[in-house]
Design a protein around this motif. Structure first.
Motif, PDB file in Angstrom:
ATOM      1  N   GLY A 157      95.418  21.960  49.019  1.00  0.00           N
ATOM      2  CA  GLY A 157      96.118  20.785  49.511  1.00  0.00           C
ATOM      3  C   GLY A 157      96.869  19.985  48.476  1.00  0.00           C
ATOM      4  N   VAL A 158      96.794  20.380  47.200  1.00  0.00           N
ATOM      5  CA  VAL A 158      97.380  19.547  46.154  1.00  0.00           C
ATOM      6  C   VAL A 158      98.892  19.402  46.311  1.00  0.00           C
ATOM      7  CG1 VAL A 158      97.630  21.439  44.480  1.00  0.00           C
ATOM      8  CG2 VAL A 158      97.402  19.074  43.680  1.00  0.00           C
ATOM      9  N   ALA A 159      99.587  20.466  46.707  1.00  0.00           N
ATOM     10  CA  ALA A 159     101.044  20.370  46.875  1.00  0.00           C
ATOM     11  C   ALA A 159     101.400  19.427  48.022  1.00  0.00           C
ATOM     12  CB  ALA A 159     101.631  21.758  47.118  1.00  0.00           C
ATOM     13  N   LYS A 160     100.626  19.480  49.093  1.00  0.00           N
ATOM     14  CA  LYS A 160     100.879  18.594  50.230  1.00  0.00           C
ATOM     15  C   LYS A 160     100.556  17.146  49.873  1.00  0.00           C
ATOM     16  CE  LYS A 160     100.192  22.260  53.610  1.00  0.00           C
ATOM     17  NZ  LYS A 160      99.324  22.868  54.635  1.00  0.00           N
ATOM     18  N   ILE A 161      99.484  16.950  49.116  1.00  0.00           N
ATOM     19  CA  ILE A 161      99.133  15.595  48.693  1.00  0.00           C
ATOM     20  C   ILE A 161     100.241  15.002  47.831  1.00  0.00           C
ATOM     21  CG2 ILE A 161      97.558  14.268  47.211  1.00  0.00           C
ATOM     22  CD1 ILE A 161      95.325  16.204  48.113  1.00  0.00           C
ATOM     23  N   SER A 162     100.740  15.780  46.876  1.00  0.00           N
ATOM     24  CA  SER A 162     101.753  15.257  45.953  1.00  0.00           C
ATOM     25  C   SER A 162     103.091  14.998  46.638  1.00  0.00           C
ATOM     26  CB  SER A 162     101.938  16.221  44.777  1.00  0.00           C
ATOM     27  OG  SER A 162     102.428  17.457  45.219  1.00  0.00           O
ATOM     28  N   ASP A 219      98.333  14.132  56.257  1.00  0.00           N
ATOM     29  CA  ASP A 219      97.675  14.650  57.466  1.00  0.00           C
ATOM     30  C   ASP A 219      97.488  16.151  57.392  1.00  0.00           C
ATOM     31  OD1 ASP A 219      97.542  12.106  58.501  1.00  0.00           O
ATOM     32  OD2 ASP A 219      99.329  12.318  59.757  1.00  0.00           O
ATOM     33  N   GLU A 220      98.514  16.853  56.903  1.00  0.00           N
ATOM     34  CA  GLU A 220      98.433  18.305  56.779  1.00  0.00           C
ATOM     35  C   GLU A 220      97.409  18.712  55.727  1.00  0.00           C
ATOM     36  OE1 GLU A 220     101.127  16.514  56.852  1.00  0.00           O
ATOM     37  OE2 GLU A 220     102.600  17.362  58.253  1.00  0.00           O
ATOM     38  N   ALA A 221      97.381  17.987  54.602  1.00  0.00           N
ATOM     39  CA  ALA A 221      96.405  18.282  53.553  1.00  0.00           C
ATOM     40  C   ALA A 221      94.983  18.029  54.048  1.00  0.00           C
ATOM     41  CB  ALA A 221      96.695  17.432  52.320  1.00  0.00           C
ATOM     42  N   LYS A 222      94.797  16.973  54.815  1.00  0.00           N
ATOM     43  CA  LYS A 222      93.464  16.649  55.336  1.00  0.00           C
ATOM     44  C   LYS A 222      92.992  17.710  56.324  1.00  0.00           C
ATOM     45  CE  LYS A 222      90.777  12.740  57.064  1.00  0.00           C
ATOM     46  NZ  LYS A 222      90.805  11.290  57.347  1.00  0.00           N
ATOM     47  N   ARG A 223      93.905  18.212  57.135  1.00  0.00           N
ATOM     48  CA  ARG A 223      93.562  19.278  58.084  1.00  0.00           C
ATOM     49  C   ARG A 223      93.048  20.510  57.346  1.00  0.00           C
ATOM     50  NH1 ARG A 223      98.773  21.520  60.046  1.00  0.00           N
ATOM     51  NH2 ARG A 223      98.564  22.522  58.005  1.00  0.00           N
ATOM     52  N   ASP A 224      93.767  20.930  56.298  1.00  0.00           N
ATOM     53  CA  ASP A 224      93.335  22.091  55.520  1.00  0.00           C
ATOM     54  C   ASP A 224      92.045  21.803  54.758  1.00  0.00           C
ATOM     55  OD1 ASP A 224      95.550  23.433  56.431  1.00  0.00           O
ATOM     56  OD2 ASP A 224      96.688  23.245  54.568  1.00  0.00           O
ATOM     57  N   GLY A 225      91.916  20.572  54.263  1.00  0.00           N
ATOM     58  CA  GLY A 225      90.716  20.200  53.524  1.00  0.00           C
ATOM     59  C   GLY A 225      89.467  20.266  54.380  1.00  0.00           C
ATOM     60  N   THR A 258      93.273  23.034  38.958  1.00  0.00           N
ATOM     61  CA  THR A 258      93.885  22.147  39.945  1.00  0.00           C
ATOM     62  C   THR A 258      93.162  22.222  41.272  1.00  0.00           C
ATOM     63  OG1 THR A 258      96.065  22.254  38.904  1.00  0.00           O
ATOM     64  CG2 THR A 258      96.002  21.665  41.220  1.00  0.00           C
ATOM     65  N   CYS A 259      92.938  23.434  41.781  1.00  0.00           N
ATOM     66  CA  CYS A 259      92.223  23.580  43.052  1.00  0.00           C
ATOM     67  C   CYS A 259      90.826  22.982  42.962  1.00  0.00           C
ATOM     68  CB  CYS A 259      92.124  25.051  43.436  1.00  0.00           C
ATOM     69  SG  CYS A 259      93.671  25.845  43.885  1.00  0.00           S
ATOM     70  N   THR A 260      90.137  23.263  41.862  1.00  0.00           N
ATOM     71  CA  THR A 260      88.771  22.791  41.703  1.00  0.00           C
ATOM     72  C   THR A 260      88.715  21.271  41.651  1.00  0.00           C
ATOM     73  OG1 THR A 260      88.250  24.816  40.481  1.00  0.00           O
ATOM     74  CG2 THR A 260      86.697  22.993  40.289  1.00  0.00           C
ATOM     75  N   PHE A 261      89.619  20.662  40.889  1.00  0.00           N
ATOM     76  CA  PHE A 261      89.658  19.206  40.800  1.00  0.00           C
ATOM     77  C   PHE A 261      89.996  18.580  42.154  1.00  0.00           C
ATOM     78  CE2 PHE A 261      92.121  15.278  40.161  1.00  0.00           C
ATOM     79  CZ  PHE A 261      91.187  14.519  39.471  1.00  0.00           C
ATOM     80  N   THR A 262      90.935  19.181  42.876  1.00  0.00           N
ATOM     81  CA  THR A 262      91.337  18.646  44.171  1.00  0.00           C
ATOM     82  C   THR A 262      90.173  18.639  45.143  1.00  0.00           C
ATOM     83  OG1 THR A 262      93.619  19.408  43.855  1.00  0.00           O
ATOM     84  CG2 THR A 262      92.939  18.924  46.116  1.00  0.00           C
ATOM     85  N   ILE A 263      89.462  19.762  45.232  1.00  0.00           N
ATOM     86  CA  ILE A 263      88.339  19.863  46.171  1.00  0.00           C
ATOM     87  C   ILE A 263      87.213  18.915  45.782  1.00  0.00           C
ATOM     88  CG2 ILE A 263      86.527  21.404  47.024  1.00  0.00           C
ATOM     89  CD1 ILE A 263      88.612  23.695  46.732  1.00  0.00           C
ATOM     90  N   ARG A 264      86.898  18.827  44.511  1.00  0.00           N
ATOM     91  CA  ARG A 264      85.780  18.009  44.067  1.00  0.00           C
ATOM     92  C   ARG A 264      86.090  16.518  44.087  1.00  0.00           C
ATOM     93  NH1 ARG A 264      81.650  19.718  40.611  1.00  0.00           N
ATOM     94  NH2 ARG A 264      82.013  17.820  39.414  1.00  0.00           N
ATOM     95  N   ASP A 265      87.284  16.146  43.602  1.00  0.00           N
ATOM     96  CA  ASP A 265      87.544  14.733  43.323  1.00  0.00           C
ATOM     97  C   ASP A 265      88.640  14.077  44.164  1.00  0.00           C
ATOM     98  OD1 ASP A 265      85.571  14.584  41.309  1.00  0.00           O
ATOM     99  OD2 ASP A 265      86.920  15.549  39.901  1.00  0.00           O
ATOM    100  N   GLU A 266      89.589  14.860  44.665  1.00  0.00           N
ATOM    101  CA  GLU A 266      90.666  14.239  45.434  1.00  0.00           C
ATOM    102  C   GLU A 266      90.411  14.257  46.937  1.00  0.00           C
ATOM    103  OE1 GLU A 266      94.471  15.736  44.029  1.00  0.00           O
ATOM    104  OE2 GLU A 266      94.405  14.189  42.470  1.00  0.00           O
ATOM    105  N   TYR A 267      89.553  15.152  47.410  1.00  0.00           N
ATOM    106  CA  TYR A 267      89.221  15.130  48.835  1.00  0.00           C
ATOM    107  C   TYR A 267      88.632  13.773  49.249  1.00  0.00           C
ATOM    108  CZ  TYR A 267      90.144  20.071  49.953  1.00  0.00           C
ATOM    109  OH  TYR A 267      90.731  21.294  50.209  1.00  0.00           O
ATOM    110  N   PRO A 268      87.612  13.268  48.561  1.00  0.00           N
ATOM    111  CA  PRO A 268      87.087  11.957  48.972  1.00  0.00           C
ATOM    112  C   PRO A 268      88.014  10.812  48.606  1.00  0.00           C
ATOM    113  CG  PRO A 268      85.877  12.785  47.079  1.00  0.00           C
ATOM    114  CD  PRO A 268      86.770  13.902  47.517  1.00  0.00           C
ATOM    115  N   HIS A 269      88.696  10.924  47.465  1.00  0.00           N
ATOM    116  CA  HIS A 269      89.494   9.815  46.949  1.00  0.00           C
ATOM    117  C   HIS A 269      90.804   9.632  47.709  1.00  0.00           C
ATOM    118  CE1 HIS A 269      91.258   6.993  44.171  1.00  0.00           C
ATOM    119  NE2 HIS A 269      92.212   7.834  43.831  1.00  0.00           N
ATOM    120  N   ALA A 294     103.698  19.016  36.428  1.00  0.00           N
ATOM    121  CA  ALA A 294     103.048  18.208  37.465  1.00  0.00           C
ATOM    122  C   ALA A 294     103.230  18.789  38.854  1.00  0.00           C
ATOM    123  CB  ALA A 294     103.558  16.767  37.417  1.00  0.00           C
ATOM    124  N   GLY A 295     102.857  20.049  39.004  1.00  0.00           N
ATOM    125  CA  GLY A 295     102.973  20.697  40.315  1.00  0.00           C
ATOM    126  C   GLY A 295     104.421  20.895  40.719  1.00  0.00           C
TER     127      GLY A 295
END
Length: 288
Positions: free
Chosen positions: A80-85, A90-96, A120-131, A212-213
């Protein structure tokens, strides 16, 4: 694309693989994985699946050599990092949500650690999903980690051993991606690289590569992107290395395009330097 999509004409695009990693895995590797008594789940990400399946193959090689089988998540989506950036929240949250369902199945039902090869994937799943996506991952966060951290912990605890080829000789510089800085896990990747006897290790100063992506692909950002990365590019060229190591795929694209120096994930470097049969024998002795 420069004229119609605003993607700078100077930007070199990553190539696409002729066969997806998941296709290769199902045909060539999946049946063999069940013979390993210990297992990990692998979040391979879009880069491994579509652009560079060899990294996924290298992970299978290394983990099998130390006595671990690989299991893929059944319905993995983009982290979801590309969609977040690009503010497609909404699309990133659906995939998350789908990813967390798969991760929970692996961690909570199958008692597996989920490893990745992308910082990047690991950081996104661990730290950006909740944040950023308001997705609670507290029940599984600690069991999602980079493959280098998982592998280092095995070796450090005496549960695995790596045996390297005598003829591997390369001068390698390590670049710390920005997401790796946030994770605080650079030590695991660099420590593994330093275990390779024939590897002449070069520590680079902490500098952003500038991509930066998707930021660096956009026409309005291209000059800024290259300007940000220039100190890093100059240092790499000044060190006269054979190879740059990094845990981020977009850093790889940026560095290769801007310096001409090949870039590889630490897992691929380990796979290249490893004496596979000797490592298998060593870990067989250790009960792996």
């Amino acid at each position: 694309m420069d004229a119609t999509l605003g993607i700078d004409a100077h930007r070199t695009f990553p190539s696409y693989a002729s066969e997806k990693f998941t296709t290769w895995f199902k045909k060539e590797a999946r049946l063999n994985q069940s013979r390993y008594p210990r297992q990990v789940a692998y979040f391979h990400g879009c880069y491994v699946n579509y652009n560079y399946p060899q990294l996924g193959k290298d992970l299978v090689t290394v983990m099998n050599a130390v006595g671990y089988g690989i299991k893929l998540l059944e319905d993995e989506k983009c982290c979801g990092v590309a969609k977040i950036s690009n503010r497609l929240i909404d699309e990133a949250k659906r995939d998350g949500k789908i990813n967390l369902e798969q991760i929970r199945r692996a961690v909570l039902e199958e008692n597996l650690t989920v490893i990745g090869t992308s910082s990047t994937c690991t950081f996104t799943i661990r730290d950006e999903y909740p944040h950023l996506l308001d997705l609670d991952n507290a029940d599984v966060r600690d069991e999602v980690m980079l493959a280098t951290r998982f592998l280092y912990n095995l070796i450090d605890s005496g549960k695995a051993k790596l045996v390297f080829r005598d003829d591997y000789k390369k001068r390698v510089a390590y670049h710390t991606p920005c997401h790796m800085e946030k994770l605080g896990w650079t030590i695991y990747s660099t420590s593994l690289l330093k275990m390779i006897p024939g590897l002449d290790y070069v520590a680079l100063e902490s500098n952003c590569c500038g991509i930066a992506g998707t930021y660096g692909f956009k026409k309005e950002n291209y000059n800024y992107s290259q300007g940000i990365g220039r100190p890093l590019f100059n240092q790499i060229l000044g060190e006269h290395v054979d190879l740059v190591a990094t845990d981020c795929e977009t850093c790889k694209w940026q560095i290769e395009m801007s310096t001409g120096v090949p870039v590889a994930n630490p897992i691929s470097i380990i796979a290249d330097a490893l004496d596979i049969e000797a490592t298998r024998r060593a870990n067989s002795v250790n009960g792996q």
